[in-house]
Every structure is written in structure tokens, then in C-alpha cells.
Design an enzyme around this catalytic site. Sequence first.
Site, mmCIF file in Angstrom:
data_model
loop_
_atom_site.group_PDB
_atom_site.id
_atom_site.type_symbol
_atom_site.label_atom_id
_atom_site.label_comp_id
_atom_site.label_asym_id
_atom_site.label_seq_id
_atom_site.Cartn_x
_atom_site.Cartn_y
_atom_site.Cartn_z
ATOM 1 N N ARG A 52 -2.865 0.736 -6.429
ATOM 2 C CA ARG A 52 -1.860 0.739 -5.365
ATOM 3 C C ARG A 52 -0.487 0.300 -5.833
ATOM 4 O O ARG A 52 0.530 0.850 -5.403
ATOM 5 C CB ARG A 52 -2.314 -0.197 -4.244
ATOM 6 C CG ARG A 52 -3.497 0.344 -3.530
ATOM 7 C CD ARG A 52 -4.074 -0.641 -2.584
ATOM 8 N NE ARG A 52 -5.191 -0.005 -1.896
ATOM 9 C CZ ARG A 52 -5.952 -0.609 -1.009
ATOM 10 N NH1 ARG A 52 -5.743 -1.878 -0.709
ATOM 11 N NH2 ARG A 52 -6.930 0.024 -0.424
ATOM 12 N N GLU A 60 -9.195 -13.290 2.715
ATOM 13 C CA GLU A 60 -7.807 -13.118 2.267
ATOM 14 C C GLU A 60 -7.027 -14.431 2.217
ATOM 15 O O GLU A 60 -5.988 -14.519 1.556
ATOM 16 C CB GLU A 60 -7.106 -12.086 3.159
ATOM 17 C CG GLU A 60 -5.831 -11.535 2.526
ATOM 18 C CD GLU A 60 -5.187 -10.409 3.315
ATOM 19 O OE1 GLU A 60 -5.847 -9.842 4.208
ATOM 20 O OE2 GLU A 60 -4.012 -10.111 3.022
ATOM 21 N N GLU A 98 -6.647 4.982 1.326
ATOM 22 C CA GLU A 98 -6.760 5.428 -0.063
ATOM 23 C C GLU A 98 -7.877 6.462 -0.218
ATOM 24 O O GLU A 98 -7.820 7.328 -1.089
ATOM 25 C CB GLU A 98 -7.091 4.186 -0.893
ATOM 26 C CG GLU A 98 -7.040 4.372 -2.358
ATOM 27 C CD GLU A 98 -6.957 3.013 -3.021
ATOM 28 O OE1 GLU A 98 -5.907 2.366 -2.911
ATOM 29 O OE2 GLU A 98 -7.948 2.599 -3.633
ATOM 30 N N ARG A 119 -5.132 -6.031 -5.641
ATOM 31 C CA ARG A 119 -6.496 -5.823 -5.140
ATOM 32 C C ARG A 119 -6.858 -4.340 -5.131
ATOM 33 O O ARG A 119 -6.087 -3.510 -4.670
ATOM 34 C CB ARG A 119 -6.635 -6.370 -3.722
ATOM 35 C CG ARG A 119 -8.005 -6.067 -3.138
ATOM 36 C CD ARG A 119 -8.193 -6.629 -1.771
ATOM 37 N NE ARG A 119 -7.381 -6.027 -0.745
ATOM 38 C CZ ARG A 119 -7.579 -4.808 -0.213
ATOM 39 N NH1 ARG A 119 -8.560 -4.036 -0.656
ATOM 40 N NH2 ARG A 119 -6.792 -4.366 0.749
ATOM 41 N N HIS A 124 0.594 -4.900 2.401
ATOM 42 C CA HIS A 124 -0.777 -4.633 2.835
ATOM 43 C C HIS A 124 -1.710 -5.817 2.625
ATOM 44 O O HIS A 124 -2.497 -6.142 3.498
ATOM 45 C CB HIS A 124 -1.302 -3.413 2.077
ATOM 46 C CG HIS A 124 -2.656 -2.974 2.517
ATOM 47 N ND1 HIS A 124 -2.942 -2.683 3.842
ATOM 48 C CD2 HIS A 124 -3.815 -2.779 1.840
ATOM 49 C CE1 HIS A 124 -4.213 -2.324 3.945
ATOM 50 N NE2 HIS A 124 -4.769 -2.393 2.754
ATOM 51 N N HIS A 125 -1.609 -6.435 1.472
ATOM 52 C CA HIS A 125 -2.565 -7.510 1.170
ATOM 53 C C HIS A 125 -1.859 -8.599 0.374
ATOM 54 O O HIS A 125 -1.082 -8.311 -0.525
ATOM 55 C CB HIS A 125 -3.717 -6.938 0.328
ATOM 56 C CG HIS A 125 -4.867 -7.884 0.167
ATOM 57 N ND1 HIS A 125 -5.968 -7.862 0.993
ATOM 58 C CD2 HIS A 125 -5.073 -8.897 -0.705
ATOM 59 C CE1 HIS A 125 -6.807 -8.816 0.627
ATOM 60 N NE2 HIS A 125 -6.293 -9.451 -0.402
ATOM 61 N N ARG A 140 -6.874 10.145 -0.394
ATOM 62 C CA ARG A 140 -6.558 10.648 -1.743
ATOM 63 C C ARG A 140 -7.843 10.821 -2.547
ATOM 64 O O ARG A 140 -8.037 11.819 -3.227
ATOM 65 C CB ARG A 140 -5.597 9.700 -2.458
ATOM 66 C CG ARG A 140 -4.144 9.905 -2.046
ATOM 67 C CD ARG A 140 -3.238 8.815 -2.582
ATOM 68 N NE ARG A 140 -3.385 7.599 -1.786
ATOM 69 C CZ ARG A 140 -3.357 6.376 -2.268
ATOM 70 N NH1 ARG A 140 -3.176 6.175 -3.557
ATOM 71 N NH2 ARG A 140 -3.490 5.349 -1.470
ATOM 72 N N HIS A 177 0.878 -1.182 0.000
ATOM 73 C CA HIS A 177 0.000 0.000 0.000
ATOM 74 C C HIS A 177 0.905 1.218 0.000
ATOM 75 O O HIS A 177 1.857 1.283 0.774
ATOM 76 C CB HIS A 177 -0.883 -0.035 1.246
ATOM 77 C CG HIS A 177 -2.010 0.953 1.191
ATOM 78 N ND1 HIS A 177 -1.808 2.308 1.204
ATOM 79 C CD2 HIS A 177 -3.346 0.776 1.101
ATOM 80 C CE1 HIS A 177 -2.980 2.924 1.122
ATOM 81 N NE2 HIS A 177 -3.929 2.006 1.069
#
Length: 468
Positions: free
Chosen positions: A298, A430, A274, A440, A400-401, A277, A262
Site C-alpha cells: 500500500r 490497532e 485491495e 501493514r 487508513h491504518h 486489484r 491506502h
Amino acid sequence: MKHTLVAAALATLFGTAFAAGNAPDAVVIGAGGAGLTAAVTLTDLGRHVVVLEKMPMLGGNTVRAEGGINAAETPQQKKAGIPDTIEQFYKDTMKGGHNINDPALVHTLTAHAKDAVAWLESLGADLQTVGRAGGATYARAHRPTDGSAIGPEVIRVLWKATKDRNIDVRTQSRADELITDKSGAVAGVKVSTKDGKTYTLDTKAVVLATGGFGANQDLLVKYQPKLKGYATTNQPGATGDGILLAEKAGAALVDMTKIQAHPTAAPNGTLISESVRGDGAILVNAEGKRFTNELLTRDVVSANELKQPGKFAWIVWDEATRKTAKLIDSYKKLGLTVEGNTVAELARAMNVPADALEATMAKYAADQKAGKDTAFGRPDMPQPLTTAPFYAVKVQPAVHHTMGGVKIDTKAEVLNASGKAIPGLFAAGEVTGGVHGGNRLGGNAQADIVTFGRIAGQSADAYLNTVK
Ligand code: ADP
């Protein structure tokens, strides 16, 4: 008779699990969003469920989620005049995932996410506002009216539903092994508790909802050596246990190398959502200059950030942006921001050249007024960023993911290497791979966990009907 009375008394004291002995209909492993969704769904279908959670707290990474839950063709979007479609949601998700997502899983996600939103609302969730996340053609990230974070809201209603239904949730209880019978079907789960006790739960259905492996450095580096030393936004329990358990039971894994950084994690690992932004903030580098369209996906924004001097950026917003969402306000309250009453003052607090930052902000305001980002083609500029005081947080990419994981079909059945379902094994969230492909999109994790959490619960129930 006496035995029954004792059991009934114990059940009153300790919940239903005691009364039902050691053989629940289904065991859900992991008490994040996917697990609690599956547990509530199974309970509403009349099943007796035990939920295992290895940490002392519920909520997993889900409770840390900030942005929103993506869904298309919802009443909220219609009310706001947003002409989104399930088809466009599908296209954005595939494109954002570099088109390596499993198309069938993405069709399921995008078609049923609006039902997931409605289901959460039926449990009492406030998902009335719709914001725009990176990679989305339209605003489709549903979140609370005051713009506060999505994760705590999702966990709040799921936890209440869990308590209302008296579901047996066991914290500090780690699933160590899946037991399968001679035919390969699920037969139980080995559990260990914090004080070192171990026991086995006999069950014919297991829903794996253990989340990803973003907090497991060894596993991250095994699949992506370049991530050595990266910070993480994940809770410490995100160690990929479910992936390893499923692999041992014969599950196929997909997209394990696809790990998302991220772009806007504060130095202490706190994620600057996010949606900040999306709501107006821009990114500038150590020279006070913008360097990217802030609303790109991302992976692209992270890569652009890593090309900047020092491999970091500042996320900058103004007072008008702060006032738009409680979430943005929270970063100031957390003491993460540096501030200035003028852009020059902010620049000094950031230790970037004041004239450069002033030029950047002036150009952005002029472009915003003209409705065209001449520098980077940002498609949406909600704020001119001209209202003092001004705020900034130093940010860097952090893991992050984890997009990869256990292979599932559209019924959330876990598949083996030859594409056959492992009887009695289901997975959601996840821990699975394929839904998000190579990357993602913001807002799609919440859509994934609730949509597939419900499907996993429904499929486990249907399976239990066949194995009486
Ligand atoms: P998702 O978003 O897919 O629901 P989360 O990260 O929110 O995933 O939740 C996963 C949960 O599973 C976390 O609370 C984590 O601590 C828990 N968990 C992970 N491994 C195990 C395990 N072996 N046994 C029990 N719980 C686990």
C-alpha cells in the site's frame, strides 16, 4: 436476602453486570474486533467482563474491513492446493513492514493466525474462499464464499457470541482514565456516558482494544505533518484514546510515525478494497496510462499514485471481474462507479483520452494472455479486462491504518519504557504497535485483532489467577 432477590431480578432485566455490582473481573475498552474477541475469550474462561464502547455502534473500524483475514497452512489453502507456509507468511509480513516489525510479535501472529480463523469458524464464520492481497507471496486472505467483505462477517459472529454469552456491552460509554494503585497495577477505569454521567469501574484487569488514531487529525499531524488535510477511511471514533490512556499509565509507545495511506479511497472516503486489484482491477492515471504494479504494498502504490498528474488514479475493472465477488458488485450499487459499454465510452465518462485508455487496456489484455506483465511486472493477472461493460472509480490515498501504538509483548501485556509489564494492563489490535512495523499488509489487521484479542483475553485470565 431481600437485596439478593432484587439484584437477581435486576440481573434478569439488565444483564449480569448489575448482579455483579461495580467490580467486573475485567474491563475491555473498545468493541471492535479485538475487544469483542477478548471479551468472548475471557467469558469462556469464566470471567465476568464489562465492555465499554464510546460510539453508539459496535464494530469500530473492523466492521469496515473489506479484504480478508490472512492465515497460512489452513485447511482452506490445502484444499485449494496453495503451498503457503507460516515461514513465508512471516517473511512477507516482515518485508511488507520494512523489517522494523517486532519479530517475536510477527512469529506469534503468523503461527497462530490459522487458529484465529478456526476459532471464528467455530463461532459460525464463513471463511471458505482465499484471495490474494498486496505483498503476499500466496493467496492467504480468507473471506466469505460469495466474496463479500470480511469485517461485517467477523463482527456478525463476534456480536452473536457476545449476545449468546450475555456479555455486558455498554455503548456510548467512554473510558476516560485508567486507575492504577500505588504499585502501578491496574485498579479501575473511569467512564463517562453520553448524557454526561461519570462512574468508576473497579477491576484488576483491563484489555485496551480502542483501535488506532486514523480519525484524529491533530494526532496524525503531530506524528506525520505531511498528512495535514488527508482524507481518512476510519470511523470517527478512531481517535487514539487508548494510546493516550496507556501513555498516562506509563506505557511505552512504538512506531508512532508509521501511518499508512491506502491507495484506493473513493472521494467520499469509501475504501475500494485491495482485493479488487487482487481479483483483477488495474490502476490508470488521468492520461489513461497504467503507472504501477497494482499488487505492490500500500505504501508503494500510494506513493506512485501521488506522483501522477492531479495526485489521483482511476481503478478500472470489467464485467467479468464484477461477477467474481459480491464486494465488487457493491461499489456499483453504491453509485461509486462510472461506466461504459466500450473502453472509449468509459474513457469519456472518466474524462481521460480514449485512445490512450484503449491502448492501455489492449496491451494489458495481450500481456495477460501471454502470462507476463511487460510494463510493470505485476505477478498475477486474473482477468484480461475485455468483457463489457467497463467500470472505474476515481481514487486517492487516504489515511487508513496507524501501525504505531502501545508496546506489547507476545502475551499482549503492555510494557513500560524499561520493558516491564504494567500489571493488569493488556492490549490488542490497532491500539498496539510493533506487529506491522512500517507498513501493514492487507488481511493482516483481521489476523492481528483476532490472534492478539484471544491472547489478551487468555493473559488477562492468567493474571487474574495471580491476584486473587
Ligand atoms: P480493532 O481493529 O483494533 O479492534 P476497531 O477500530 O475495530 O479496532 O475498534 C476499536 C473500538 O474502540 C471502536 O469501536 C472505538 O469507537 C472504540 N473506542 C475508542 N476509544 C474508546 C474509549 N475511550 N472508550 C470506549 N471505546 C473506545
